[in-house]
Design an enzyme around this catalytic site. Structure first.
Site, PDB file in Angstrom:
ATOM      1  NE  ARG A 175      -4.138  -1.959   2.053  1.00  0.00           N
ATOM      2  CZ  ARG A 175      -4.180  -2.955   2.984  1.00  0.00           C
ATOM      3  NH1 ARG A 175      -3.135  -3.002   3.914  1.00  0.00           N
ATOM      4  NH2 ARG A 175      -4.995  -3.958   2.678  1.00  0.00           N
ATOM      5  CE  LYS A 233      -0.877  13.221 -14.525  1.00  0.00           C
ATOM      6  NZ  LYS A 233      -1.020  13.613 -16.054  1.00  0.00           N
ATOM      7  CD  GLU A 246       7.089  15.853 -22.519  1.00  0.00           C
ATOM      8  OE1 GLU A 246       6.211  16.507 -22.359  1.00  0.00           O
ATOM      9  OE2 GLU A 246       6.418  14.818 -22.422  1.00  0.00           O
ATOM     10  CE  LYS A 281       4.967  17.224 -14.046  1.00  0.00           C
ATOM     11  NZ  LYS A 281       5.484  15.769 -14.790  1.00  0.00           N
ATOM     12  CD  GLU A 302      -4.270  15.442 -15.701  1.00  0.00           C
ATOM     13  OE1 GLU A 302      -3.035  15.293 -15.651  1.00  0.00           O
ATOM     14  OE2 GLU A 302      -5.038  15.042 -16.823  1.00  0.00           O
ATOM     15  NE  ARG A 334       0.331  16.229 -12.879  1.00  0.00           N
ATOM     16  CZ  ARG A 334       1.027  15.738 -12.151  1.00  0.00           C
ATOM     17  NH1 ARG A 334       0.800  15.695 -10.743  1.00  0.00           N
ATOM     18  NH2 ARG A 334       1.934  14.951 -12.570  1.00  0.00           N
ATOM     19  CG  ASN A 380      -1.196  15.444 -20.176  1.00  0.00           C
ATOM     20  OD1 ASN A 380      -0.330  14.877 -20.163  1.00  0.00           O
ATOM     21  ND2 ASN A 380      -2.155  15.472 -19.278  1.00  0.00           N
ATOM     22  CG  HIS A 400       1.213  14.679 -23.588  1.00  0.00           C
ATOM     23  ND1 HIS A 400       1.842  15.593 -24.016  1.00  0.00           N
ATOM     24  CD2 HIS A 400       2.086  14.284 -22.780  1.00  0.00           C
ATOM     25  CE1 HIS A 400       3.188  15.917 -23.340  1.00  0.00           C
ATOM     26  NE2 HIS A 400       3.290  14.662 -22.773  1.00  0.00           N
ATOM     27  CG  HIS A 427      -0.448   9.536 -24.548  1.00  0.00           C
ATOM     28  ND1 HIS A 427      -0.865   9.963 -23.148  1.00  0.00           N
ATOM     29  CD2 HIS A 427       0.852   9.746 -24.235  1.00  0.00           C
ATOM     30  CE1 HIS A 427      -0.419  10.443 -22.521  1.00  0.00           C
ATOM     31  NE2 HIS A 427       0.848  10.184 -23.043  1.00  0.00           N
ATOM     32  CG  HIS A 430       6.549   9.927 -24.104  1.00  0.00           C
ATOM     33  ND1 HIS A 430       5.070   9.799 -24.081  1.00  0.00           N
ATOM     34  CD2 HIS A 430       6.681  11.276 -23.160  1.00  0.00           C
ATOM     35  CE1 HIS A 430       4.502  10.678 -23.719  1.00  0.00           C
ATOM     36  NE2 HIS A 430       5.599  11.528 -22.960  1.00  0.00           N
TER      37      HIS A 430
HETATM   38  P1  NAD Z   1      13.394   5.876 -21.574  1.00  0.00           P
HETATM   39  O1  NAD Z   1      12.911   5.634 -19.962  1.00  0.00           O
HETATM   40  O2  NAD Z   1      12.477   4.885 -22.377  1.00  0.00           O
HETATM   41  O3  NAD Z   1      14.515   6.166 -21.990  1.00  0.00           O
HETATM   42  C1  NAD Z   1      15.183   6.335 -23.258  1.00  0.00           C
HETATM   43  C2  NAD Z   1      16.268   5.318 -23.405  1.00  0.00           C
HETATM   44  O4  NAD Z   1      17.370   5.940 -23.084  1.00  0.00           O
HETATM   45  C3  NAD Z   1      16.125   4.053 -22.884  1.00  0.00           C
HETATM   46  O5  NAD Z   1      16.695   3.015 -24.109  1.00  0.00           O
HETATM   47  C4  NAD Z   1      17.094   4.064 -21.713  1.00  0.00           C
HETATM   48  O6  NAD Z   1      17.588   2.815 -21.555  1.00  0.00           O
HETATM   49  C5  NAD Z   1      18.180   4.960 -22.350  1.00  0.00           C
HETATM   50  N1  NAD Z   1      19.029   5.677 -21.369  1.00  0.00           N
HETATM   51  C6  NAD Z   1      18.181   6.450 -20.326  1.00  0.00           C
HETATM   52  N2  NAD Z   1      19.128   7.206 -19.673  1.00  0.00           N
HETATM   53  C7  NAD Z   1      20.259   6.828 -20.269  1.00  0.00           C
HETATM   54  C8  NAD Z   1      21.620   7.474 -20.173  1.00  0.00           C
HETATM   55  N3  NAD Z   1      22.092   8.562 -19.366  1.00  0.00           N
HETATM   56  N4  NAD Z   1      22.590   6.970 -21.097  1.00  0.00           N
HETATM   57  C9  NAD Z   1      22.513   5.909 -22.086  1.00  0.00           C
HETATM   58  N5  NAD Z   1      20.983   5.667 -22.214  1.00  0.00           N
HETATM   59  C10 NAD Z   1      20.098   5.880 -21.582  1.00  0.00           C
HETATM   60  O7  NAD Z   1      12.269   7.129 -22.230  1.00  0.00           O
HETATM   61  P2  NAD Z   1      12.268   8.554 -21.581  1.00  0.00           P
HETATM   62  O8  NAD Z   1      12.006   9.352 -22.702  1.00  0.00           O
HETATM   63  O9  NAD Z   1      12.925   9.181 -20.555  1.00  0.00           O
HETATM   64  O10 NAD Z   1      10.645   8.576 -20.686  1.00  0.00           O
HETATM   65  C11 NAD Z   1       9.641   8.181 -21.606  1.00  0.00           C
HETATM   66  C12 NAD Z   1       8.504   7.748 -20.516  1.00  0.00           C
HETATM   67  O11 NAD Z   1       8.195   8.867 -19.719  1.00  0.00           O
HETATM   68  C13 NAD Z   1       7.251   7.272 -21.196  1.00  0.00           C
HETATM   69  O12 NAD Z   1       6.893   6.161 -20.884  1.00  0.00           O
HETATM   70  C14 NAD Z   1       6.473   8.376 -20.812  1.00  0.00           C
HETATM   71  O13 NAD Z   1       5.013   7.936 -20.736  1.00  0.00           O
HETATM   72  C15 NAD Z   1       6.806   8.821 -19.514  1.00  0.00           C
HETATM   73  N6  NAD Z   1       6.385  10.134 -18.946  1.00  0.00           N
HETATM   74  C16 NAD Z   1       6.028  10.322 -17.782  1.00  0.00           C
HETATM   75  C17 NAD Z   1       5.418  11.448 -17.250  1.00  0.00           C
HETATM   76  C18 NAD Z   1       4.977  11.718 -15.761  1.00  0.00           C
HETATM   77  O14 NAD Z   1       4.529  12.699 -15.483  1.00  0.00           O
HETATM   78  N7  NAD Z   1       5.017  10.579 -15.146  1.00  0.00           N
HETATM   79  C19 NAD Z   1       5.633  12.492 -17.960  1.00  0.00           C
HETATM   80  C20 NAD Z   1       6.237  12.496 -19.410  1.00  0.00           C
HETATM   81  C21 NAD Z   1       6.618  11.384 -19.809  1.00  0.00           C
HETATM   82  N1  GLY Z   2       3.338  14.912 -17.894  1.00  0.00           N
HETATM   83  C1  GLY Z   2       2.010  15.251 -17.301  1.00  0.00           C
HETATM   84  C2  GLY Z   2       1.807  15.349 -16.058  1.00  0.00           C
HETATM   85  O1  GLY Z   2       2.753  15.191 -15.142  1.00  0.00           O
HETATM   86  O2  GLY Z   2       0.915  15.877 -15.628  1.00  0.00           O
END
Ligand code: NAD
Ligand code: GLY
Length: 387
Positions: A133, A155, A197, A248, A258, A262, A266, A269, A273, A286
């Site tokens: 939990r 998130k 972003e 942010k 949200e 918030r 997006n 997005h 998405h 992404h």
């Molecule tokens: P990712 O986590 O897939 O990383 C991209 C690639 O880079 C991967 O292959 C990873 O192994 C590699 N990598 C990461 N750091 C590295 C480094 N320092 N050196 C070498 N390789 C490295 O992609 P991302 O763009 O970081 O994240 C995308 C994800 O984030 C999506 O799932 C998206 O939905 C999510 N997201 C979430 C929020 C939120 O508010 N929670 C906001 C935006 C995006």
């Molecule tokens: N990336 C959108 C949020 O955090 O709300």
């Protein structure tokens, strides 16, 4: 160290090139430490409440940064490796992690540390939200995208075959450590994906920041090259990441779960998405999908008479400078978009809810977009869709 809104209780950091800010949610505050060398500068003992620590990462990131993280946290962690890729931000990976924690006898005072990009961060956060939990977790984001966006704001989620981020929870981290030294190994395409972003924040919240990005794009690319070659300072990039986190944090502090505002985060997005779901979360980053989504959201805002054409073209030029994609994947039709967009979490009963631009630096949420205008926009992007 440059500080903004930091309380006396926050630990001290011995590195002048780092920035720190605080997310203050009333009942929970946490610092974001930003800059090259941030990992070494944090007083980890302040945040690790027991000896039970689990680092979640993948093979590639571990090969560069796991030993460094282990050497600074002061305890021998359980390490769980997740397969690389968006398709592994899944319930299967969550189950792998839940099982590893249970097998190791982890209790509720254990801390999870996400070492990686947004995929690792979102998954680790989701498991931290649900394991017994809820247990504390720390974000150590290693991509630009995760440093400016996914690690901040709580998130957490995994994907479902029927939709992106459909299974999740709000669960805030205890600490975010955005160490720019990790860009040494970050591929250029990942840096570009993060820029989508970064540009988003200027569009939705801060026109002056957007103009700053227009003026500094070359310098930023140079600084990124420097970090790839091991530079120990990156003042421009540090300040840009700090500004994104501040922007942010302002939104998250106003609307943590949200209920309204918030959703402006997006911008692009809902379209993005849809692209990610259409390609089965493979082959498109992404941030790349978001870049096409931003172009589409701005085009739609222009069609609705909300922004002048030059805001659309300026944005396209800026996205182009980071070589971000222009069109949806080949073969993706307007109907494909509609099908995926109807499943989006931002749907309001029957009406599609979209984030649009009211003007440069100001977004608005609309569930009144005329279907004909949306169709015009989708047709424009899908008809000219040749790659
Ligand atoms: P990712 O986590 O897939 O990383 C991209 C690639 O880079 C991967 O292959 C990873 O192994 C590699 N990598 C990461 N750091 C590295 C480094 N320092 N050196 C070498 N390789 C490295 O992609 P991302 O763009 O970081 O994240 C995308 C994800 O984030 C999506 O799932 C998206 O939905 C999510 N997201 C979430 C929020 C939120 O508010 N929670 C906001 C935006 C995006
Ligand atoms: N990336 C959108 C949020 O955090 O709300």
């Amino acid at each position: 160290m440059r500080e903004s809104n930091v309380s006396d209780q926050d630990h001290k950091i011995q590195n002048a090139s780092l920035s720190q800010l605080k997310v203050d949610l009333g009942n929970h505050q946490y610092p974001i430490v930003i800059g090259p060398g941030a990992m070494q500068s944090v007083d980890w003992s302040h945040y690790l409440v027991s000896e039970q620590v689990c680092v979640v990462t993948n093979d590639e990131i571990a090969s560069h940064y796991l030993e460094q993280l282990k050497s600074v946290i002061g305890v021998e962690p359980l390490v769980v490796m997740i397969e690389e890729g968006e398709q592994h931000k899944s319930l299967t990976s969550a189950d792998q992690l839940w099982s590893a924690l249970l097998e190791a006898g982890f209790r509720r005072n254990a801390t999870l540390i996400a070492l990686g990009g947004g995929v690792i961060g979102d998954l680790t956060g989701f498991v931290a939200a649900t394991y017994q939990r809820g247990v504390p977790f720390i974000q150590v984001p290693t991509t630009l995208l995760s440093q400016v966006d996914s690690s901040v704001g709580g998130k957490t989620a995994v994907n479902h075959p029927l939709g992106k981020n459909m299974i999740g929870a709000f669960h805030q981290p205890q600490l975010v450590v955005a160490d720019l030294s990790t860009f040494k190994t970050l591929p250029k395409e990942e840096f570009s994906a993060g820029m989508a972003e970064v540009i988003k924040y200027g569009l939705i919240q801060d026109a002056a920041f957007f103009k700053h990005l227009q003026n500094q794009s070359e310098a930023l690319l140079e600084e990124f090259k420097g970090l790839q070659q091991g530079a120990e300072e990156a003042p421009l990039m540090t300040s840009i990441i700090q500004r994104c986190c501040e922007l942010k944090a302002q939104v998250v502090q106003a609307d943590e779960t949200e209920q309204g505002k918030r959703a402006i985060l997006n911008l692009g997005h809902t379209f993005g998405h849809a692209i990610e779901a259409h390609v089965g979360y493979q082959g498109w980053r992404h941030g790349e999908a978001v870049s096409v989504g931003i172009r589409m959201a701005l085009d739609l805002s222009w069609r609705l008479g909300q922004v002048p054409a030059h805001v659309v073209s300026d944005t396209n030029v800026l996205l182009d400078q980071f070589h971000l994609p222009v069109r949806p994947p080949s073969g993706m039709s307007a109907d494909h978009f509609i099908e995926h967009m109807k499943r989006d979490k931002k749907m309001n009963s029957t009406q599609m809810r979209l984030v649009l631009l009211a003007q440069l630096g100001q977004a608005e949420i609309s569930d009144q977009v005329p279907e004909s205008k949306l169709q015009e926009c989708l047709t424009h992007f899908c008809v000219t869709n040749t790659h």
